[in-house]
Scaffold this motif. Sequence first.
Motif, PDB file in Angstrom:
ATOM      1  N   THR A  71      37.881  30.120  38.700  1.00 23.19           N
ATOM      2  CA  THR A  71      38.226  30.878  39.911  1.00 23.19           C
ATOM      3  C   THR A  71      38.451  32.359  39.631  1.00 23.19           C
ATOM      4  N   HIS A  72      38.649  32.739  38.368  1.00 24.51           N
ATOM      5  CA  HIS A  72      38.823  34.157  38.069  1.00 24.51           C
ATOM      6  C   HIS A  72      37.553  34.962  38.356  1.00 24.51           C
ATOM      7  N   TYR A  73      36.423  34.269  38.504  1.00 25.82           N
ATOM      8  CA  TYR A  73      35.164  34.977  38.705  1.00 25.82           C
ATOM      9  C   TYR A  73      35.099  35.672  40.069  1.00 25.82           C
ATOM     10  N   THR A  74      35.924  35.246  41.007  1.00 27.03           N
ATOM     11  CA  THR A  74      35.951  35.919  42.313  1.00 27.03           C
ATOM     12  C   THR A  74      37.345  36.482  42.562  1.00 27.03           C
ATOM     13  N   LYS A  75      37.800  37.273  41.599  1.00 27.67           N
ATOM     14  CA  LYS A  75      39.102  37.932  41.710  1.00 27.67           C
ATOM     15  C   LYS A  75      38.951  39.430  41.483  1.00 27.67           C
ATOM     16  N   LEU A  76      38.273  40.070  42.433  1.00 28.57           N
ATOM     17  CA  LEU A  76      38.238  41.527  42.435  1.00 28.57           C
ATOM     18  C   LEU A  76      39.493  42.045  43.147  1.00 28.57           C
ATOM     19  N   PRO A  77      40.044  43.166  42.696  1.00 24.13           N
ATOM     20  CA  PRO A  77      39.584  44.023  41.594  1.00 24.13           C
ATOM     21  C   PRO A  77      40.183  43.668  40.240  1.00 24.13           C
ATOM     22  N   THR A  78      40.854  42.523  40.135  1.00 24.72           N
ATOM     23  CA  THR A  78      41.544  42.167  38.896  1.00 24.72           C
ATOM     24  C   THR A  78      40.574  42.045  37.728  1.00 24.72           C
ATOM     25  N   HIS A  79      39.433  41.420  37.960  1.00 23.85           N
ATOM     26  CA  HIS A  79      38.451  41.197  36.885  1.00 23.85           C
ATOM     27  C   HIS A  79      37.121  41.837  37.293  1.00 23.85           C
ATOM     28  N   PRO A  80      36.943  43.110  36.996  1.00 22.37           N
ATOM     29  CA  PRO A  80      35.790  43.846  37.525  1.00 22.37           C
ATOM     30  C   PRO A  80      34.471  43.640  36.786  1.00 22.37           C
ATOM     31  N   HIS A  81      34.487  43.036  35.600  1.00 22.68           N
ATOM     32  CA  HIS A  81      33.270  42.972  34.780  1.00 22.68           C
ATOM     33  C   HIS A  81      32.552  41.629  34.854  1.00 22.68           C
ATOM     34  N   THR A  82      33.032  40.724  35.677  1.00 25.84           N
ATOM     35  CA  THR A  82      32.508  39.358  35.691  1.00 25.84           C
ATOM     36  C   THR A  82      31.001  39.307  35.904  1.00 25.84           C
ATOM     37  N   VAL A  83      30.518  39.895  36.970  1.00 24.97           N
ATOM     38  CA  VAL A  83      29.104  39.756  37.322  1.00 24.97           C
ATOM     39  C   VAL A  83      28.206  40.458  36.305  1.00 24.97           C
ATOM     40  N   THR A  84      28.620  41.616  35.822  1.00 23.22           N
ATOM     41  CA  THR A  84      27.825  42.323  34.814  1.00 23.22           C
ATOM     42  C   THR A  84      27.658  41.465  33.568  1.00 23.22           C
ATOM     43  N   ARG A  85      28.743  40.867  33.114  1.00 18.12           N
ATOM     44  CA  ARG A  85      28.686  40.009  31.922  1.00 18.12           C
ATOM     45  C   ARG A  85      27.848  38.757  32.181  1.00 18.12           C
TER      46      ARG A  85
END
Length: 279
Positions: A71-85
């Motif tokens: 679920t951290h994958y859809t936690k903007l702005p907390t985790h901003p690099h998910t999609v790039t990675r």
Amino acid sequence: MSCPDFIIIGAMKCGTSTLATQLGQQNGLFLTTPKEPNFFSDDDVFARGLHWYASLFERAGTQDIKGEASTHYTKLPTHPHTVTRMRAVLANPRLVYMVRDPVQRSVSHFIHEWSERRMSGNLDSALETYPELVEYSLYAKQIAPFIDAYGIDAICLTSLERLKTNPADELARIAHHIGFKGPTQWHSELSTQNVSAERVRKLPLHNLLVDNPVARSLRRALVPQSLRTRLAKSRQMHARPTLSPDRIAALRAQFASDQTRLSELFPDVIETDMKREVS
């Protein structure tokens, strides 16, 4: 190197644990342990490297469809690099995004964080102090980077409400999206997973006093089960927090444009019950 074919990308407190458990019961589907590796989102986990991530899928059968649920994958702005990675590693993953009534998600989120001792006080004050209670309920905003990266056809949007109303058919629809060809079975004997109302507030020094294996063995040997149960229940939030009508109206106004956008993106999925007023 083994990597997932599909990922349940959130949202938090929308039933992802229950969905992952049900998918994991189907022959030919494999989900990781832990359920939420949070590899692409969390800096410290990502630092473990791709070989560590791939090792989570090593026990899958050669014909299994492999997945994880973070679920951290859809936690903007907390985790901003998910999609790039993720984009750098996974070319064409099938994605599943679970949502629910946004106000109810925010309430469940608060209960979860309260039990983890990351939030305290009442819900009204928490909404002022912790913007993520609202941000993670802005579903169109959270899913937009994944649409940009992979296209909308890669994403199956579902909801807690749909899963409760027609679990067998919704499970089959999701399984079809991730490429599963066999019949699916909803296992009603399995309990709902990670229910906020059942969470027990952690004690200070919880890891030392509760999760420590030695402390756990001593507790089970010396403390009767009935007393342990009473103590656990004493640390539960027995009444679900309520919001004033004015606060609910304000939240609905905050969510309105995002909900409209989500309806435009996924018109066949967003249902009227996701927009109903909280009684």
